[in-house]
Every structure is written in structure tokens, then in C-alpha cells.
Design a protein around this motif. Sequence first.
Motif, mmCIF file in Angstrom:
data_model
loop_
_atom_site.group_PDB
_atom_site.id
_atom_site.type_symbol
_atom_site.label_atom_id
_atom_site.label_comp_id
_atom_site.label_asym_id
_atom_site.label_seq_id
_atom_site.Cartn_x
_atom_site.Cartn_y
_atom_site.Cartn_z
ATOM 1 N N UNK A 109 0.821 -1.207 0.000
ATOM 2 C CA UNK A 109 0.000 0.000 0.000
ATOM 3 C C UNK A 109 0.857 1.260 0.000
ATOM 4 N N UNK A 110 2.012 1.225 0.651
ATOM 5 C CA UNK A 110 2.853 2.418 0.701
ATOM 6 C C UNK A 110 3.370 2.782 -0.687
ATOM 7 N N UNK A 111 3.881 1.791 -1.396
ATOM 8 C CA UNK A 111 4.364 2.052 -2.753
ATOM 9 C C UNK A 111 3.231 2.454 -3.677
ATOM 10 N N UNK A 114 1.394 6.244 -1.322
ATOM 11 C CA UNK A 114 1.913 7.317 -0.475
ATOM 12 C C UNK A 114 2.153 8.613 -1.244
ATOM 13 N N UNK A 115 2.611 8.537 -2.464
ATOM 14 C CA UNK A 115 2.809 9.755 -3.251
ATOM 15 C C UNK A 115 1.487 10.490 -3.452
ATOM 16 N N UNK A 116 0.412 9.749 -3.624
ATOM 17 C CA UNK A 116 -0.901 10.367 -3.806
ATOM 18 C C UNK A 116 -1.377 11.024 -2.507
ATOM 19 N N UNK A 145 5.088 -0.841 11.160
ATOM 20 C CA UNK A 145 5.884 0.387 11.148
ATOM 21 C C UNK A 145 6.569 0.649 9.806
ATOM 22 N N UNK A 146 7.132 -0.379 9.209
ATOM 23 C CA UNK A 146 7.943 -0.170 8.003
ATOM 24 C C UNK A 146 7.116 0.351 6.837
ATOM 25 N N UNK A 147 5.820 0.025 6.811
ATOM 26 C CA UNK A 147 4.997 0.430 5.669
ATOM 27 C C UNK A 147 3.885 1.404 6.054
#
Length: 494
Positions: A109-111, A114-116, A145-147
Motif C-alpha cells: 500500500x505504501x508504494x 503514499x505519493x498520492x 511500522x515499516x509500511x
Amino acid sequence: MILPDGLMIQGTTSDAGKSITVAGLCRLLHRRGMSVAPFKPQNMALNSAVTAEGGEIGRAQALQAFACDLAPHTDFNPVLLKPSSDQRSQVIIHGQVVSELEAQTFGSIKALAFDRVLESYRRLQQQYDVVLIEGAGSPAEINLRARDIANMGFAEAVNCPVVLISDIDRGGVFAHLVGTHDLLSPSEQNRIKGFIINKFRGSLDLLQSGLDWLETYRNKPVFGVLPYLPHLKLDAEDAIQVDEQDHRGNIEIKVPVLSRISNHTDFDPLRWHPKVNLTFVPPGSSLGKADLIIIPGSKNVRAELTLFRQQGWDHDLQRHLRFGGKVLGICGGYQMLGRSVSDPMGVESTAGSSEGLNLLPIDTELRPNKQLKQITGTFSLGTMHGKITGYEIHCGVSTHQEPLKSFSQLNDQFGDHYPDGAVSDCQQIFGTYIHGLFEHPEFLSSLLQWVSGERVQSINWNQIRMQELDRLADCFEEHLNIDALLKLSMDQES
């Protein structure tokens, strides 16, 4: 007064009070004449709202927008996750479905998003004096935590201060606050600028020694202790609130709690109406005696049909109708009332088809393109007619092969005009795709008259909602150090 940074409210647990705190602060700052907007980077909820441009956001952010006198916008909640099972969630970015994630791939989900998220936040920063940011769950979930993009992962990326809130009504408030703080990294701990304690009952003198200890032990202020506010009539973010209703009206309404029940906030105007006794019926309980049974929406309609039959609720429904009771299906509940629900592309679960409850002559096919509309129109129910407003959120398209009496004629924000829903020949059953129906006073009054046979005075739910937001803001003015919070959000060194 220009507030260049956002201020983030994070909680020690889910349902600690983050959503309500952001809503109350939004209302308070708006009343002070500030330009303020809500923001939640990532939400996981089955209660949602539709924006004017045809996007979908969490219901809590729509409430917070209402507190700011703003129309809901997808930038207020750029990522929304809607679970369809314990292992699968629909991913909505900037209001539109972009993916389905299985539990084992949730870290992507982060990849993916997150930019959006950062794009939305930067746009809001340029448009408003202050952005009030709501975290999700707890920031101390070590396995996430990492994501993380919803709590400290976001706060660290945009360099915003954080206030940590905990619900004392749950017990162990100091352990929650200190334990959450201590599980964070040094930079994250430094980002927490103080604490808020929520839902306190009793004399503050009994709590003071604990507050003094907390401030000394962590060298950070307690910005306030919020009292428990009974019967707060505001939209829940996700969990069903069943312990607040303080009256028992003479109109009995039952709502079966489906496994993936969605938009149960639809029922708030009924739950708080003085003439209504509304009961959410959990699995394992009979629907029993009622004047009206409402089948709600769901994120997994075919699975709910299986659950419905396993619970014997289909037999309860037939007995209810034999005794002259009324039935209403909303969205997924409307689809369940039909003859069949097919999902040939596996939109909500595995591909296949299920037999419906055979109470309305419709067949539904689930399709990938979700219908997201704000609507106005007119309804016809028995001898009653009038205006309605609301919104649609559904993947299904329902069709019929024989003549059908529609429930309503609708207009959406895109200029389309079309019929909606169905009313049975016996006039005991109707279904509709429209959420938010009961917020319209004219329809609410007509529905209760249809059910009870008596003229029932309506209530204006939007007026009540605003009164409750003002009540919340008044409470915050009295019990929070607002000036300290404003100074914190203005601090460029945060």
C-alpha cells in the motif's frame, strides 16, 4: 492568523477519540473564522460518503468537512480501504477503486499510494490556513511500522507535530499513553508534543495526581481532559454504537448486523428519533417482533446471503411478513431481496452466483465499475409522495424482466435521470440503492407513517448534527488548551 503546519491527532487505540476530536477542533476553528480542513491519509472503514465529483471517502471525513462548512472532497481522505473479508480489502485512491489487496500483499500500500497521499496534503496546505490530520488505529503497531502511511510514517514525512489521545473510559489510560510513547523511535517520541485524555467521568481532582505524574514523567503537557459526553449524535467512523439510545419509542425497527455491514450511519436518524426503538440484531439472535426490518448494505452481498440463511433470518423475515410487517432493503440489502446476485468477475469475493431472498422481482450482477452519485429526486411509497436526497455507492446493476413499480425517480450530479428501487405488489416491501434517505425530513416522516399507520413528526438530522458539533466545540473550548494547540501548530520547528 496563518497556520503553516498541520496538526496531527493520533490515538493509543482504535476508537480512542481521534475522529471526534478532529471534528470538534474543525468546528471550533471554523467558528473562530479560520480556514480549516480535515485530512486522514489512510482510512479503513465500511462507512463512506460520496463527493460532488463522484469520489468516495470515509464517513468520518465527510462529518469533519461538514463541521468546517465544506463539501466532502477526495483530498480529505486520499486512501480508503474497504474490507470485503478478513483477508481482502478494496483499495480506493482519490475516490476511485484502483486495486484489491490480499492480506499477504498489504505492505504494498505504501508504494501504491503514499505519493498520492502527499499530493493531497500539499494541495490542502496551499488552500487552507490549517489542516487537522487524523491518524489511524495506533502508531505503536510494531508489525506495521515499516509500511506505515497513516500515523508516524506520514508525520515524519511532512514534519508535523502530533498530539496523542487516549480513552480513559477503557481503563489503563496512563499505561496506554506511556506505553504507546515508549514503543516509538526517538524521533517519533520527540514529535509527540503532548496528550489529551478523552471520556473522563467524575471529579477532575481524582485524576490530578496522575496528570501531574504524566507531565513530569514524560516532560510533556496534557492539553486537556475531555469529559464523557453522553448521547453524542454524530456519525461513527466504523463501529456500531449500540449503548447510547436513551429512549424506547413505540415503532419497533430491527436491523440485522451483517458480517460486512456498510454505512450503518444511515440509521442514526432512526436510532435517535423519539418515536422509534431501533435494535441492531447480532448473529445468534432472532429478528423477532418488529414493525419494520431493514436489511442494510454490505461489502460482500453473496456472503451475507449465506449468513442470513445460516442465522435463520430468512424464516424470521417470512414470519414477519405473514404478520403484516414491513421490509426495506438498502443497497446490498436491496440486492439481497431480489431473485439472484451474480458476481461473474469476482468483484466482491469468488466468482459465482447466489439465490436471493425472492421478495422482489430483480436480478443483480456485480460489476467492477462502482456507481458513486449524489442524488435528488422524488419517491412514491403507498399513498405518500415527496422529495428525497442521498447518495449511491454500489457495484451492482439490478434489472427486471417483468413490470416493476419503482420506488423513486432520481437526478444525479452528472445530469442523468433514472428510476431507482422497487416496491412489491403487496406494498409491504421496498428496496433502494439510496443511502442517507432518513436524513431527509420529508421522507423520514413518510416512512414512519408507512410503518405505523400514524402521522409522525419528523426531525431535521442535519440540524441535529450541527447542534452536536457545536456542543462538541463548546466542550473543547472549555476543557482543552486551544491556545497552546494553536501555538504548537504554528511552530515551524515542530
